[in-house]
Write an enzyme that holds these catalytic residues in place. Structure first.
Site, PDB file in Angstrom:
ATOM      1  N   LYS A 147       0.828  -1.204   0.000  1.00  0.00           N
ATOM      2  CA  LYS A 147       0.000   0.000   0.000  1.00  0.00           C
ATOM      3  C   LYS A 147       0.863   1.255   0.000  1.00  0.00           C
ATOM      4  O   LYS A 147       0.635   2.189  -0.769  1.00  0.00           O
ATOM      5  CB  LYS A 147      -0.912   0.016   1.232  1.00  0.00           C
ATOM      6  CG  LYS A 147      -1.679   1.325   1.422  1.00  0.00           C
ATOM      7  CD  LYS A 147      -2.497   1.313   2.695  1.00  0.00           C
ATOM      8  CE  LYS A 147      -1.721   1.743   3.911  1.00  0.00           C
ATOM      9  NZ  LYS A 147      -1.667   3.218   4.071  1.00  0.00           N
ATOM     10  N   ASN A 148       1.858   1.274   0.873  1.00  0.00           N
ATOM     11  CA  ASN A 148       2.657   2.484   1.045  1.00  0.00           C
ATOM     12  C   ASN A 148       3.583   2.758  -0.135  1.00  0.00           C
ATOM     13  O   ASN A 148       4.108   3.871  -0.259  1.00  0.00           O
ATOM     14  CB  ASN A 148       3.466   2.398   2.339  1.00  0.00           C
ATOM     15  CG  ASN A 148       2.581   2.502   3.571  1.00  0.00           C
ATOM     16  OD1 ASN A 148       1.488   3.062   3.514  1.00  0.00           O
ATOM     17  ND2 ASN A 148       3.036   1.957   4.676  1.00  0.00           N
ATOM     18  N   CYS A 184      -5.491   7.848   9.589  1.00  0.00           N
ATOM     19  CA  CYS A 184      -5.539   7.284  10.936  1.00  0.00           C
ATOM     20  C   CYS A 184      -5.184   8.334  11.984  1.00  0.00           C
ATOM     21  O   CYS A 184      -4.279   9.147  11.786  1.00  0.00           O
ATOM     22  CB  CYS A 184      -4.564   6.112  11.069  1.00  0.00           C
ATOM     23  SG  CYS A 184      -5.104   4.610  10.236  1.00  0.00           S
ATOM     24  N   ARG A 219       0.725  14.502  12.437  1.00  0.00           N
ATOM     25  CA  ARG A 219       1.555  14.301  11.245  1.00  0.00           C
ATOM     26  C   ARG A 219       1.409  15.541  10.381  1.00  0.00           C
ATOM     27  O   ARG A 219       0.720  15.534   9.370  1.00  0.00           O
ATOM     28  CB  ARG A 219       1.131  13.025  10.513  1.00  0.00           C
ATOM     29  CG  ARG A 219       1.381  11.772  11.341  1.00  0.00           C
ATOM     30  CD  ARG A 219       1.194  10.519  10.532  1.00  0.00           C
ATOM     31  NE  ARG A 219      -0.216  10.225  10.309  1.00  0.00           N
ATOM     32  CZ  ARG A 219      -0.658   9.158   9.646  1.00  0.00           C
ATOM     33  NH1 ARG A 219       0.202   8.293   9.152  1.00  0.00           N
ATOM     34  NH2 ARG A 219      -1.940   8.945   9.482  1.00  0.00           N
ATOM     35  N   ASP A 253       4.825   0.601  12.016  1.00  0.00           N
ATOM     36  CA  ASP A 253       3.630  -0.080  11.531  1.00  0.00           C
ATOM     37  C   ASP A 253       3.547  -1.542  11.968  1.00  0.00           C
ATOM     38  O   ASP A 253       2.550  -2.213  11.690  1.00  0.00           O
ATOM     39  CB  ASP A 253       3.561  -0.008  10.003  1.00  0.00           C
ATOM     40  CG  ASP A 253       3.063   1.352   9.519  1.00  0.00           C
ATOM     41  OD1 ASP A 253       2.601   2.145  10.352  1.00  0.00           O
ATOM     42  OD2 ASP A 253       3.132   1.607   8.301  1.00  0.00           O
ATOM     43  N   ARG A 302      -8.349  -0.551   4.759  1.00  0.00           N
ATOM     44  CA  ARG A 302      -7.534   0.471   4.115  1.00  0.00           C
ATOM     45  C   ARG A 302      -6.137  -0.054   3.797  1.00  0.00           C
ATOM     46  O   ARG A 302      -5.487   0.444   2.871  1.00  0.00           O
ATOM     47  CB  ARG A 302      -7.403   1.709   5.013  1.00  0.00           C
ATOM     48  CG  ARG A 302      -8.657   2.546   5.146  1.00  0.00           C
ATOM     49  CD  ARG A 302      -8.409   3.790   5.976  1.00  0.00           C
ATOM     50  NE  ARG A 302      -7.201   4.455   5.520  1.00  0.00           N
ATOM     51  CZ  ARG A 302      -6.135   4.701   6.293  1.00  0.00           C
ATOM     52  NH1 ARG A 302      -6.119   4.338   7.550  1.00  0.00           N
ATOM     53  NH2 ARG A 302      -5.081   5.302   5.796  1.00  0.00           N
TER      54      ARG A 302
END
Length: 420
Positions: A22-23, A116, A121, A304, A397
């Protein structure tokens, strides 16, 4: 709203494959905005965040076609280089369209992002980067509004390591006039994967994967084809799933080098780990020792995977100290693990976990963010009785059918509807 039901007590075993990252996929999909024409991507994960990205690209006049895990993005100039609030609010990574839109069209209007709730951030680093590249940037009515006739190469020194900031700077600099040097750049594999695709498009980049990246701007980029790197966080989660149940699991289609820190800590706990070029195997283990971790930027222990490793430590022999060095609010899963019977004492950045093999009991719990969702499911695998994990829209997600992959390894797990 869907929930996940987990009946604990099953030992996991077998082989499972990871999906695309995903990232890595998100910035690469936004990088397509840098060049008109048809871009082709393989190993794209089927995730809610990818769905959100597809909608945003469509809003920017791109034609998007998906077939299983492949995607075609046909980029055309938009009538307005704007990422609206309704599409951006669900996904923080939407800020990554700022650099490509500004570099390609000379302007960008991007809503402040969501995502999230794991701590502050700020987008300051993104905004400052665009300014250093010569853009005028204002924040008005919840939007970042940036303009520049053409970006100019610059020396960008990040005071704090930032993956998204590095990625936005990298994309914007590809079309800037002259040379850009990014210092204290993020080294994550996802940054490297982005650089690889940009180079496929014709960008001139050196140093990706190190703390200094140099970009020589070009006048034009062209579309290309790229296979997304495997998801190291999903691979790590699946390994921990095998570990916490005392099982024997092989995770295929991954890059073991991307998980060196996790592998080292699993070995420190007493697990036997085997690996080859694209798979990691974890042997069954009846008991394991506690191990301290401190999350840090790559190649350190991934933030993570912190919540998932904490779940593993609830079943270890001894006491572990878990230090969160990236986000200041990433222990929200602790109170839910405690509901299951875990013995955890959290402070703002440090948690002490006192292991108690077999000490968890099933209960309804609530997922507070993406990785917390996975942590609670892992805990449910070893809790007595049934654990119901609510609000799993976070899970969707970032994990592609996690419950199906765990079920293929022998977990008693299902998705149900009708709870908040």
């Amino acid at each position: 709203m869907d929930s996940i039901l987990v009946v604990g007590g099953q030992t996991l075993s077998g082989t499972v494959a990871t999906s695309g990252s995903k990232n890595a996929a998100l910035p690469i999909l936004f990088a397509s905005l840098l060049a008109d024409g048809e871009h082709r991507f393989d190993n794209v994960p089927a995730l809610k965040d990818i769905d959100s990205t597809e909608l945003l690209l469509a809003a920017l006049n791109c034609d998007v076609e998906r077939d299983s895990h492949s995607m075609r993005v046909i980029v055309k100039p938009p009538s307005m280089a704007e990422a609206p609030y309704d599409l951006v609010r669900k996904m923080r990574a939407s800020i990554l369209c700022l650099g490509p839109l500004l570099a390609r069209y000379g302007e960008a209007r991007v809503s402040l992002p969501g995502g999230c709730a794991i701590g502050s951030r700020p987008i300051d680093l993104h905004v400052d980067t665009m300014r250093q590249l010569g853009a005028t940037v204002e924040i008005e009515e919840g939007y970042v509004i940036a303009r520049a006739d053409r970006l100019e190469g610059a020396r960008i020194l990040f005071e704090k390591l930032t993956v998204g900031g590095t990625e936005n700077a990298l994309m914007a600099a590809t079309l800037a006039r002259g040379t850009t040097v990014i210092e204290n750049a993020a080294k994550e594999p996802e940054v490297v994967d982005l650089a690889r695709y940009l180079k496929t498009m014709g960008a001139k980049i050196e140093g990706e994967g190190s703390s200094v990246i140099t970009i020589e701007g070009v006048d034009k980029l062209t579309p290309g084809q790229h296979t997304i790197v495997p998801d190291r966080i999903e691979a790590g989660t699946l390994l921990i799933a095998g570990a916490i149940t005392g099982g024997a699991v092989t995770v295929e289609q991954c890059v073991p080098q991307h998980l060196r820190s996790l592998i080292d800590h699993l070995k420190d706990c007493g697990f036997e780990i085997g690996q080859d070029a694209s798979s990691i195997s974890l042997a069954s283990c009846d008991r394991w020792q506690a191990s301290d971790i401190s999350t840090a930027p790559y190649p350190g222990f991934p933030t993570d995977l912190q919540a998932q490793f904490m779940a593993l430590m609830t079943q270890a022999d001894g006491t572990s100290v878990i230090t969160e060095g990236i986000f200041e609010n990433r222990f929200m899963h602790v109170q839910e693990l405690v509901r299951l019977g875990a013995d955890i004492s959290p402070m703002s950045q440090v948690a002490v976990v006192r292991g108690d093999r077999g000490g968890l009991s099933g209960a309804p719990v609530m997922a507070t963010d993406l990785r917390a969702s996975a942590s609670l499911i892992l805990a449910g695998l070893v809790a007595k009785g049934t654990t119901r994990v609510n609000r799993i829209y976070h899970l969707d997600r970032g994990y592609e059918h996690l419950e199906k992959k765990l079920k293929s390894l022998g977990a008693n797990i299902s998705r149900v509807s009708g709870s908040d």
